[in-house]
Structure formats: structure tokens, C-alpha cells
Design a protein around this motif. Structure first.
Motif, PDB file in Angstrom:
ATOM      1  N   VAL A 234     -49.708  32.362 -10.682  1.00  0.00           N
ATOM      2  CA  VAL A 234     -48.633  32.814  -9.799  1.00  0.00           C
ATOM      3  C   VAL A 234     -47.467  31.831  -9.867  1.00  0.00           C
ATOM      4  O   VAL A 234     -46.306  32.226  -9.993  1.00  0.00           O
ATOM      5  N   ARG A 235     -47.778  30.562  -9.822  1.00  0.00           N
ATOM      6  CA  ARG A 235     -46.741  29.513  -9.853  1.00  0.00           C
ATOM      7  C   ARG A 235     -45.903  29.605 -11.127  1.00  0.00           C
ATOM      8  O   ARG A 235     -44.676  29.529 -11.087  1.00  0.00           O
ATOM      9  N   GLU A 236     -46.556  29.775 -12.264  1.00  0.00           N
ATOM     10  CA  GLU A 236     -45.831  29.862 -13.534  1.00  0.00           C
ATOM     11  C   GLU A 236     -44.981  31.130 -13.614  1.00  0.00           C
ATOM     12  O   GLU A 236     -43.872  31.107 -14.132  1.00  0.00           O
ATOM     13  N   GLU A 237     -45.495  32.226 -13.095  1.00  0.00           N
ATOM     14  CA  GLU A 237     -44.750  33.486 -13.128  1.00  0.00           C
ATOM     15  C   GLU A 237     -43.530  33.422 -12.208  1.00  0.00           C
ATOM     16  O   GLU A 237     -42.476  33.972 -12.526  1.00  0.00           O
ATOM     17  N   ILE A 238     -43.642  32.727 -11.094  1.00  0.00           N
ATOM     18  CA  ILE A 238     -42.519  32.584 -10.156  1.00  0.00           C
ATOM     19  C   ILE A 238     -41.344  31.883 -10.825  1.00  0.00           C
ATOM     20  O   ILE A 238     -40.188  32.204 -10.565  1.00  0.00           O
ATOM     21  N   LYS A 239     -41.623  30.956 -11.711  1.00  0.00           N
ATOM     22  CA  LYS A 239     -40.553  30.245 -12.419  1.00  0.00           C
ATOM     23  C   LYS A 239     -39.666  31.195 -13.218  1.00  0.00           C
ATOM     24  O   LYS A 239     -38.501  30.897 -13.465  1.00  0.00           O
ATOM     25  N   GLU A 240     -40.206  32.338 -13.632  1.00  0.00           N
ATOM     26  CA  GLU A 240     -39.487  33.263 -14.506  1.00  0.00           C
ATOM     27  C   GLU A 240     -38.798  34.408 -13.769  1.00  0.00           C
ATOM     28  O   GLU A 240     -38.182  35.261 -14.402  1.00  0.00           O
TER      29      GLU A 240
ATOM     30  N   HIS B 167     -39.807  27.218  -3.622  1.00  0.00           N
ATOM     31  CA  HIS B 167     -39.512  25.814  -3.946  1.00  0.00           C
ATOM     32  C   HIS B 167     -40.397  24.885  -3.116  1.00  0.00           C
ATOM     33  O   HIS B 167     -41.004  23.950  -3.639  1.00  0.00           O
ATOM     34  N   ILE B 168     -40.516  25.175  -1.831  1.00  0.00           N
ATOM     35  CA  ILE B 168     -41.287  24.318  -0.926  1.00  0.00           C
ATOM     36  C   ILE B 168     -42.789  24.573  -1.052  1.00  0.00           C
ATOM     37  O   ILE B 168     -43.574  23.638  -1.214  1.00  0.00           O
ATOM     38  N   ILE B 169     -43.205  25.823  -0.999  1.00  0.00           N
ATOM     39  CA  ILE B 169     -44.629  26.158  -0.984  1.00  0.00           C
ATOM     40  C   ILE B 169     -45.316  25.779  -2.301  1.00  0.00           C
ATOM     41  O   ILE B 169     -46.441  25.290  -2.301  1.00  0.00           O
ATOM     42  N   PHE B 170     -44.650  25.985  -3.422  1.00  0.00           N
ATOM     43  CA  PHE B 170     -45.255  25.714  -4.720  1.00  0.00           C
ATOM     44  C   PHE B 170     -44.817  24.376  -5.304  1.00  0.00           C
ATOM     45  O   PHE B 170     -45.159  24.059  -6.441  1.00  0.00           O
ATOM     46  N   ASP B 171     -44.055  23.602  -4.549  1.00  0.00           N
ATOM     47  CA  ASP B 171     -43.575  22.297  -4.987  1.00  0.00           C
ATOM     48  C   ASP B 171     -42.925  22.393  -6.368  1.00  0.00           C
ATOM     49  O   ASP B 171     -43.244  21.651  -7.293  1.00  0.00           O
ATOM     50  N   LEU B 172     -41.996  23.351  -6.482  1.00  0.00           N
ATOM     51  CA  LEU B 172     -41.281  23.588  -7.729  1.00  0.00           C
ATOM     52  C   LEU B 172     -39.864  23.027  -7.621  1.00  0.00           C
ATOM     53  O   LEU B 172     -39.134  23.388  -6.696  1.00  0.00           O
ATOM     54  N   PRO B 173     -39.465  22.175  -8.537  1.00  0.00           N
ATOM     55  CA  PRO B 173     -38.063  21.748  -8.540  1.00  0.00           C
ATOM     56  C   PRO B 173     -37.158  22.962  -8.753  1.00  0.00           C
ATOM     57  O   PRO B 173     -37.476  23.849  -9.550  1.00  0.00           O
ATOM     58  N   LEU B 174     -36.066  23.011  -8.045  1.00  0.00           N
ATOM     59  CA  LEU B 174     -35.167  24.151  -8.158  1.00  0.00           C
ATOM     60  C   LEU B 174     -34.700  24.376  -9.595  1.00  0.00           C
ATOM     61  O   LEU B 174     -34.555  25.516 -10.027  1.00  0.00           O
ATOM     62  N   ASN B 175     -34.491  23.310 -10.328  1.00  0.00           N
ATOM     63  CA  ASN B 175     -33.986  23.475 -11.695  1.00  0.00           C
ATOM     64  C   ASN B 175     -35.020  24.083 -12.650  1.00  0.00           C
ATOM     65  O   ASN B 175     -34.696  24.410 -13.781  1.00  0.00           O
ATOM     66  N   GLU B 176     -36.265  24.245 -12.209  1.00  0.00           N
ATOM     67  CA  GLU B 176     -37.280  24.932 -13.018  1.00  0.00           C
ATOM     68  C   GLU B 176     -37.318  26.430 -12.736  1.00  0.00           C
ATOM     69  O   GLU B 176     -38.020  27.165 -13.425  1.00  0.00           O
ATOM     70  N   LEU B 177     -36.584  26.879 -11.723  1.00  0.00           N
ATOM     71  CA  LEU B 177     -36.580  28.291 -11.355  1.00  0.00           C
ATOM     72  C   LEU B 177     -35.452  29.012 -12.083  1.00  0.00           C
ATOM     73  O   LEU B 177     -34.288  28.628 -11.982  1.00  0.00           O
ATOM     74  N   LYS B 178     -35.793  30.055 -12.807  1.00  0.00           N
ATOM     75  CA  LYS B 178     -34.797  30.851 -13.519  1.00  0.00           C
ATOM     76  C   LYS B 178     -33.769  31.429 -12.543  1.00  0.00           C
ATOM     77  O   LYS B 178     -32.580  31.470 -12.842  1.00  0.00           O
ATOM     78  N   CYS B 179     -34.222  31.837 -11.366  1.00  0.00           N
ATOM     79  CA  CYS B 179     -33.301  32.417 -10.382  1.00  0.00           C
ATOM     80  C   CYS B 179     -32.280  31.386  -9.909  1.00  0.00           C
ATOM     81  O   CYS B 179     -31.135  31.731  -9.636  1.00  0.00           O
ATOM     82  N   PHE B 180     -32.663  30.112  -9.834  1.00  0.00           N
ATOM     83  CA  PHE B 180     -31.722  29.071  -9.438  1.00  0.00           C
ATOM     84  C   PHE B 180     -30.687  28.850 -10.531  1.00  0.00           C
ATOM     85  O   PHE B 180     -29.494  28.745 -10.262  1.00  0.00           O
ATOM     86  N   LYS B 181     -31.133  28.816 -11.778  1.00  0.00           N
ATOM     87  CA  LYS B 181     -30.209  28.641 -12.902  1.00  0.00           C
ATOM     88  C   LYS B 181     -29.236  29.810 -12.976  1.00  0.00           C
ATOM     89  O   LYS B 181     -28.050  29.625 -13.224  1.00  0.00           O
TER      90      LYS B 181
END
Length: 80
Positions: free
Chosen positions: A36-42, A55-69
Motif C-alpha cells: 500500500v505504501r509503495e502504491e501511494i507514492k504513485e 505523508h504523516i501516517i506512512f512516514d513518506l517524505p513529500l518529495n517521494e509522492l508523485k502527487c506532491f511533485k
């Protein structure tokens, strides 16, 4: 019959946007936390609230999220 592997991306995107606790538990059971975490990045677009939630729940840096880019580049999901 619904193919859960082919529909993985859209299913996870919809749960992030609209899901309740049962929906979250279902996708974790189907794909595992890491899947789920990897799919959320895309995910190409999330509103700011959902983006910050993952970003908070999965401890994902914003710059790793396609939606943020995409939001930084000015690209919008439904833009003409």
C-alpha cells in the motif's frame, strides 16, 4: 469478477480519498502495508488534506509522492 491485482492502483487511490476504517483494513489485508505504501507514492493527484495524511501516517517524505511533485509543477488532474 474483479481482478484485485489489476485494480490495485485505483483501489488504493479511492481508499485514500474516500475510504473508512474497514476499507483500509481490507487493502492492508490484500496488499500488505509495504504494498500500500509503495502504491501511494504513485498516486498522480491527491488533495492537500489526503496528501498530508499519507505523508504523516506512512512516514513518506513529500518529495517521494508523485502527487506532491505534480502539485509543484502546476499540473492538475482535470486541467485543460
Amino acid at each position: 469478477m474483479f481482478d484485485y491485482q489489476k485494480g490495485k492502483a485505483i483501489e488504493i487511490e479511492r481508499v485514500v480519498q474516500l475510504g473508512n476504517m474497514d476499507d483500509w483494513l481490507t487493502i492492508f489485508n490484500l496488499y500488505g502495508y509495504d504494498g500500500v505504501r509503495e502504491e501511494i507514492k504513485e498516486i498522480p493527484y491527491l488533495n492537500p488534506k489526503d496528501m498530508n495524511f499519507v505523508h504523516i501516517i506512512f512516514d513518506l517524505p513529500l518529495n517521494e509522492l508523485k502527487c506532491f511533485k505534480n502539485s509543484l509543477s502546476g499540473e492538475r488532474h482535470w486541467s485543460n
